[in-house]
Design an enzyme around this catalytic site. Structure first.
Site, short mmCIF file in Angstrom:
data_model
loop_
_atom_site.label_atom_id
_atom_site.label_comp_id
_atom_site.label_asym_id
_atom_site.label_seq_id
_atom_site.Cartn_x
_atom_site.Cartn_y
_atom_site.Cartn_z
N ASP A 1 0.88 -1.16 0.00
CA ASP A 1 0.00 0.00 0.00
C ASP A 1 0.92 1.22 0.00
OD1 ASP A 1 -2.39 1.58 0.35
OD2 ASP A 1 -1.85 1.77 2.47
N ASP B 1 -0.05 5.11 1.06
CA ASP B 1 -0.24 6.04 2.18
C ASP B 1 -0.33 5.28 3.50
OD1 ASP B 1 -0.31 8.03 0.24
OD2 ASP B 1 -2.50 8.02 0.13
#
Length: 185
Positions: free
Chosen positions: A15, A17
């Protein structure tokens, strides 16, 4: 794509953020707001230099909400790739979902469309591939296609750790600790 045998590449899906860079409830909207988490750039470079293919799968609903545009997003992703390259590694692929939560797309995590795009791009199965996230939806999207879930405590990870996690979820302080684990085993 590396050939079979000893040089066979391994894939990891990250991922963005909260895993690679600081997260924000107000969205990461510009290059100025894109701040790498200490150790994350080096961790990606170390994995890359050890033969791992590094892919990023990220929801970017700020696009649909009008908080930033594709050019802003590209500047952030260029910065990520340049910083990793500056450490001698590379990010092999970045896939993002530009849709909002009500758009009923296939690519917004916890749906697995981004993961299928990554598998297709590399012509690799996702069974056992580590997925590193800080939210439940990151892990759920990966687990749905056979990935092995790794939760980091950065970003929203400390709150996510208190929830019911997918079976077999491994928990680490940050991406650097995940890299240490994978490179040691």
């Amino acid at each position: 794509m590396a050939g079979a045998g000893k040089g066979m590449d391994k894939l990891i899906i990250l991922d963005r953020d909260g895993v690679i860079n600081e997260d924000s409830d107000a969205y990461v909207k510009s290059l100025d707001e894109w701040i790498p988490i200490p150790g994350s750039i080096e961790a990606i470079a170390r994995l890359s230099k050890a033969g791992w293919l590094v892919a990023v799968a990220t929801n970017q609903s700020g696009l649909a909400r009008g908080f930033f545009d594709h050019d802003d997003l590209q500047l952030m992703h260029d910065a990520l790739q340049q910083r990793v390259a500056g450490q001698g590694g590379r990010v092999d692929l970045i896939r993002f979902c530009p849709h909002g939560p009500d758009d009923l797309c296939d690519c917004r995590k916890p749906r697995s469309g981004l993961f299928r795009q990554i598998a297709e791009h590399f012509c690799l199965p996702l069974e056992g591939v580590p997925v590193v996230g800080d939210s439940l939806r990151d892990l759920e999207a990966g687990v749905a296609v056979g990935c092995e879930p790794f939760l980091v405590r950065t970003g929203k990870g400390s709150q996510t750790e208190l929830k019911a996690l997918p079976d077999g979820t491994r928990i680490f302080d940050n991406l650097a600790a995940v890299a240490d684990h994978l490179l040691d085993n």
